[in-house]
Design a protein around this motif. Structure first.
Motif, PDB file in Angstrom:
ATOM      1  N   MET A 196     -15.641   7.975  -9.822  1.00 36.18           N
ATOM      2  CA  MET A 196     -16.557   8.534 -10.954  1.00 36.18           C
ATOM      3  C   MET A 196     -15.819   8.110 -12.074  1.00 36.18           C
ATOM      4  O   MET A 196     -14.637   8.640 -12.386  1.00 36.18           O
ATOM      5  CB  MET A 196     -16.912   9.962 -11.079  1.00 36.18           C
ATOM      6  N   GLY A 197     -16.320   7.615 -13.060  1.00 35.02           N
ATOM      7  CA  GLY A 197     -15.929   6.928 -14.336  1.00 35.02           C
ATOM      8  C   GLY A 197     -16.230   7.832 -15.428  1.00 35.02           C
ATOM      9  O   GLY A 197     -17.638   8.339 -15.568  1.00 35.02           O
ATOM     10  N   ILE A 198     -15.288   8.427 -16.229  1.00 37.59           N
ATOM     11  CA  ILE A 198     -15.708   9.637 -17.244  1.00 37.59           C
ATOM     12  C   ILE A 198     -15.205   9.143 -18.351  1.00 37.59           C
ATOM     13  O   ILE A 198     -13.932   8.785 -18.565  1.00 37.59           O
ATOM     14  CB  ILE A 198     -15.106  11.110 -16.757  1.00 37.59           C
ATOM     15  N   THR A 199     -16.153   9.257 -19.527  1.00 31.27           N
ATOM     16  CA  THR A 199     -15.709   8.962 -20.893  1.00 31.27           C
ATOM     17  C   THR A 199     -16.341  10.096 -21.704  1.00 31.27           C
ATOM     18  O   THR A 199     -16.916  11.214 -21.122  1.00 31.27           O
ATOM     19  CB  THR A 199     -16.406   7.693 -21.485  1.00 31.27           C
ATOM     20  N   ASP A 200     -15.898  10.166 -23.014  1.00 26.95           N
ATOM     21  CA  ASP A 200     -16.319  11.317 -23.871  1.00 26.95           C
ATOM     22  C   ASP A 200     -17.855  11.222 -23.905  1.00 26.95           C
ATOM     23  O   ASP A 200     -18.413  12.517 -24.409  1.00 26.95           O
ATOM     24  CB  ASP A 200     -15.746  11.362 -25.350  1.00 26.95           C
ATOM     25  N   THR A 201     -18.642  10.411 -23.543  1.00 33.68           N
ATOM     26  CA  THR A 201     -20.251  10.276 -23.835  1.00 33.68           C
ATOM     27  C   THR A 201     -20.918  10.174 -22.581  1.00 33.68           C
ATOM     28  O   THR A 201     -21.957  10.196 -22.672  1.00 33.68           O
ATOM     29  CB  THR A 201     -20.325   9.237 -24.679  1.00 33.68           C
ATOM     30  N   SER A 202     -20.298   9.818 -21.464  1.00 35.36           N
ATOM     31  CA  SER A 202     -20.805   9.564 -20.273  1.00 35.36           C
ATOM     32  C   SER A 202     -19.974   9.744 -19.051  1.00 35.36           C
ATOM     33  O   SER A 202     -18.857   9.868 -19.243  1.00 35.36           O
ATOM     34  CB  SER A 202     -21.364   7.930 -20.149  1.00 35.36           C
ATOM     35  N   MET A 203     -20.756   9.681 -18.041  1.00 38.68           N
ATOM     36  CA  MET A 203     -20.195   9.785 -16.529  1.00 38.68           C
ATOM     37  C   MET A 203     -21.184   9.059 -15.558  1.00 38.68           C
ATOM     38  O   MET A 203     -22.376   9.169 -15.648  1.00 38.68           O
ATOM     39  CB  MET A 203     -20.202  11.297 -16.099  1.00 38.68           C
ATOM     40  N   ASN A 204     -20.331   8.164 -14.792  1.00 40.41           N
ATOM     41  CA  ASN A 204     -21.022   7.261 -13.826  1.00 40.41           C
ATOM     42  C   ASN A 204     -20.338   7.113 -12.600  1.00 40.41           C
ATOM     43  O   ASN A 204     -19.117   7.222 -12.454  1.00 40.41           O
ATOM     44  CB  ASN A 204     -20.803   5.661 -14.577  1.00 40.41           C
ATOM     45  N   LEU A 205     -20.804   7.002 -11.420  1.00 40.71           N
ATOM     46  CA  LEU A 205     -20.642   7.132 -10.170  1.00 40.71           C
ATOM     47  C   LEU A 205     -20.252   5.486 -10.072  1.00 40.71           C
ATOM     48  O   LEU A 205     -21.083   4.590  -9.860  1.00 40.71           O
ATOM     49  CB  LEU A 205     -21.699   7.248  -9.119  1.00 40.71           C
ATOM     50  N   ILE A 206     -18.903   5.078  -9.789  1.00 41.60           N
ATOM     51  CA  ILE A 206     -18.367   3.845  -9.656  1.00 41.60           C
ATOM     52  C   ILE A 206     -18.468   3.545  -8.215  1.00 41.60           C
ATOM     53  O   ILE A 206     -19.008   2.540  -7.976  1.00 41.60           O
ATOM     54  CB  ILE A 206     -16.750   3.883  -9.988  1.00 41.60           C
ATOM     55  N   GLU A 207     -18.056   4.505  -7.278  1.00 38.30           N
ATOM     56  CA  GLU A 207     -18.049   4.033  -5.819  1.00 38.30           C
ATOM     57  C   GLU A 207     -18.184   5.058  -4.872  1.00 38.30           C
ATOM     58  O   GLU A 207     -17.765   6.543  -5.346  1.00 38.30           O
ATOM     59  CB  GLU A 207     -16.762   3.025  -5.590  1.00 38.30           C
ATOM     60  N   LYS A 208     -18.893   4.945  -3.819  1.00 40.80           N
ATOM     61  CA  LYS A 208     -18.895   6.066  -2.930  1.00 40.80           C
ATOM     62  C   LYS A 208     -18.310   5.536  -1.563  1.00 40.80           C
ATOM     63  O   LYS A 208     -18.853   4.449  -1.069  1.00 40.80           O
ATOM     64  CB  LYS A 208     -20.310   6.703  -2.739  1.00 40.80           C
ATOM     65  N   VAL A 209     -16.959   6.154  -1.203  1.00 41.49           N
ATOM     66  CA  VAL A 209     -16.432   5.627  -0.142  1.00 41.49           C
ATOM     67  C   VAL A 209     -16.653   6.436   1.142  1.00 41.49           C
ATOM     68  O   VAL A 209     -16.322   7.462   1.049  1.00 41.49           O
ATOM     69  CB  VAL A 209     -14.755   5.456  -0.378  1.00 41.49           C
ATOM     70  N   THR A 210     -17.062   5.476   2.139  1.00 38.85           N
ATOM     71  CA  THR A 210     -17.380   6.262   3.535  1.00 38.85           C
ATOM     72  C   THR A 210     -16.734   5.805   4.521  1.00 38.85           C
ATOM     73  O   THR A 210     -16.570   6.615   5.714  1.00 38.85           O
ATOM     74  CB  THR A 210     -19.071   6.032   3.497  1.00 38.85           C
ATOM     75  N   ASP A 211     -16.047   4.640   4.586  1.00 39.31           N
ATOM     76  CA  ASP A 211     -14.986   4.228   5.714  1.00 39.31           C
ATOM     77  C   ASP A 211     -14.057   5.265   5.925  1.00 39.31           C
ATOM     78  O   ASP A 211     -13.325   5.612   4.918  1.00 39.31           O
ATOM     79  CB  ASP A 211     -14.627   2.918   5.488  1.00 39.31           C
ATOM     80  N   GLU A 212     -13.885   5.627   7.231  1.00 39.57           N
ATOM     81  CA  GLU A 212     -12.826   6.955   7.563  1.00 39.57           C
ATOM     82  C   GLU A 212     -11.412   6.339   7.382  1.00 39.57           C
ATOM     83  O   GLU A 212     -10.474   6.851   6.546  1.00 39.57           O
ATOM     84  CB  GLU A 212     -13.224   7.048   8.845  1.00 39.57           C
ATOM     85  N   ASP A 213     -11.073   4.940   7.223  1.00 38.94           N
ATOM     86  CA  ASP A 213      -9.735   4.524   7.307  1.00 38.94           C
ATOM     87  C   ASP A 213      -9.391   4.537   5.634  1.00 38.94           C
ATOM     88  O   ASP A 213      -8.435   4.843   5.201  1.00 38.94           O
ATOM     89  CB  ASP A 213      -9.543   2.939   7.786  1.00 38.94           C
ATOM     90  N   GLU A 214     -10.796   4.097   4.892  1.00 40.17           N
ATOM     91  CA  GLU A 214     -10.207   4.053   3.592  1.00 40.17           C
ATOM     92  C   GLU A 214     -10.387   5.336   2.807  1.00 40.17           C
ATOM     93  O   GLU A 214      -9.272   5.658   2.154  1.00 40.17           O
ATOM     94  CB  GLU A 214     -11.612   3.254   2.779  1.00 40.17           C
ATOM     95  N   VAL A 215     -10.982   6.211   3.418  1.00 44.10           N
ATOM     96  CA  VAL A 215     -10.917   7.685   2.748  1.00 44.10           C
ATOM     97  C   VAL A 215      -9.587   8.234   3.185  1.00 44.10           C
ATOM     98  O   VAL A 215      -8.920   9.138   2.461  1.00 44.10           O
ATOM     99  CB  VAL A 215     -11.892   8.362   3.738  1.00 44.10           C
ATOM    100  N   THR A 216      -9.110   8.117   4.400  1.00 42.88           N
ATOM    101  CA  THR A 216      -7.833   8.706   4.944  1.00 42.88           C
ATOM    102  C   THR A 216      -6.631   8.056   4.105  1.00 42.88           C
ATOM    103  O   THR A 216      -5.624   8.673   3.520  1.00 42.88           O
ATOM    104  CB  THR A 216      -7.426   8.315   6.252  1.00 42.88           C
ATOM    105  N   ARG A 217      -6.746   6.782   3.679  1.00 39.50           N
ATOM    106  CA  ARG A 217      -5.690   6.045   2.771  1.00 39.50           C
ATOM    107  C   ARG A 217      -5.695   6.613   1.137  1.00 39.50           C
ATOM    108  O   ARG A 217      -4.603   6.898   0.782  1.00 39.50           O
ATOM    109  CB  ARG A 217      -5.984   4.585   2.903  1.00 39.50           C
TER     110      ARG A 217
END
Length: 262
Positions: A196-217
């Motif tokens: 999630m990307g956070i600034t003083d004025t907003s919050m946005n979901l940048i990416e949702k990682v579901t791959d197990e290898d990517e999550v482990t890394r």
């Protein structure tokens, strides 16, 4: 004809004698009080007083007729009048709100009655001046400072709570600061990682990682917190190669763009 003239003369003499012996009432009224004086030709006697709810009655005995009826506007007294019951006369004073007990002075052939009105409460002088304005300005500044402090506390607290109080078994892995007021937060929830990307004025979901290898890394990268570069090892496709390249904000942004395209 002579008899008729005689009767007329007798009636005229009676009227003249009656008017000559009539009592005379005068008064003065202002903001301080009401002053009444009754002048008699033959006199009066047996003066009594009676206090009612909003009226005060002064009665006396006299054979002299007295007629008086006066109303007042915007004064403590509403009405002043005389009621007669044969020789008994009653001088009645009606008040608008508060009853006032008079001072009565009885003199031969003169009756004086004085009502003194209560003084209105003096309004307190307004507090003006440099000190008053200074106190007012300081009070406003203190209130403003308290409001800003409460706003800052709530803003900081709830910004952090976004990542620490999400229900479930999730946990905050860490964050990467891109700029002074721009950061990436990595939050693990179940078997997924949310970026999630956070600034003083907003919050946005940048990416949702579901791959197990990517999550482990990603998790292994955040497990090593000795160097800043360890936070970003998950961006590399070949984790076995040692990375000594300095990570900058530009490289992070480019990698995020590639993540969105996958």
């Amino acid at each position: 004809m002579a008899c008729t003239v005689r009767y007329l003369l007798l009636i005229a003499m009676f009227l003249v004698s009656t008017s000559a012996f009539a009592a005379h009432l005068t008064y003065e009224i202002d903001d301080t009080g009401l002053r009444i004086q009754v002048d008699f030709d033959n006199g009066y006697s047996n003066v009594n007083t009676l206090k009612l709810d909003k009226s005060f009655v002064v009665s006396f005995e006299t054979n002299e007729p007295i007629v008086f009826n006066q109303e007042f506007w915007d004064m403590p007294v509403e009405k002043l009048f005389v009621a007669s019951d044969d020789t008994r006369k009653r001088l009645i004073t009606d008040f608008a709100e508060t009853l006032v007990v008079p001072e009565i002075v009885s003199q031969p052939k003169v009756l004086k009655i004085t009502y003194t009105f209560p003084k209105a409460a003096k309004a307190a002088d307004p507090v003006v001046g440099t000190k008053a304005y200074a106190r007012m300005i300081w009070g406003l500044l203190i209130i403003l400072a308290v409001m800003l402090g409460i706003f800052w506390v709530f803003k900081t607290y709830f910004k952090r709570q976004v990542f620490t109080d999400i229900p479930g078994t999730g946990r905050l892995l860490g964050k990467v600061d891109l700029d002074i007021r721009k950061s990436l937060y990595f939050y693990e929830l179940d078997d997924k990682i949310y970026i999630m990307g956070i600034t003083d004025t907003s919050m946005n979901l940048i990416e949702k990682v579901t791959d197990e290898d990517e999550v482990t890394r990603i998790k292994s990268g955040f497990a090593k917190k000795t160097e800043f570069v360890n936070y970003m090892k998950f961006f590399k496709r070949n984790p076995g190669i040692k990375d000594e390249v300095e990570i900058s904000r530009n490289s992070i942004s480019e990698r995020l763009k590639s993540l969105r395209k996958r």
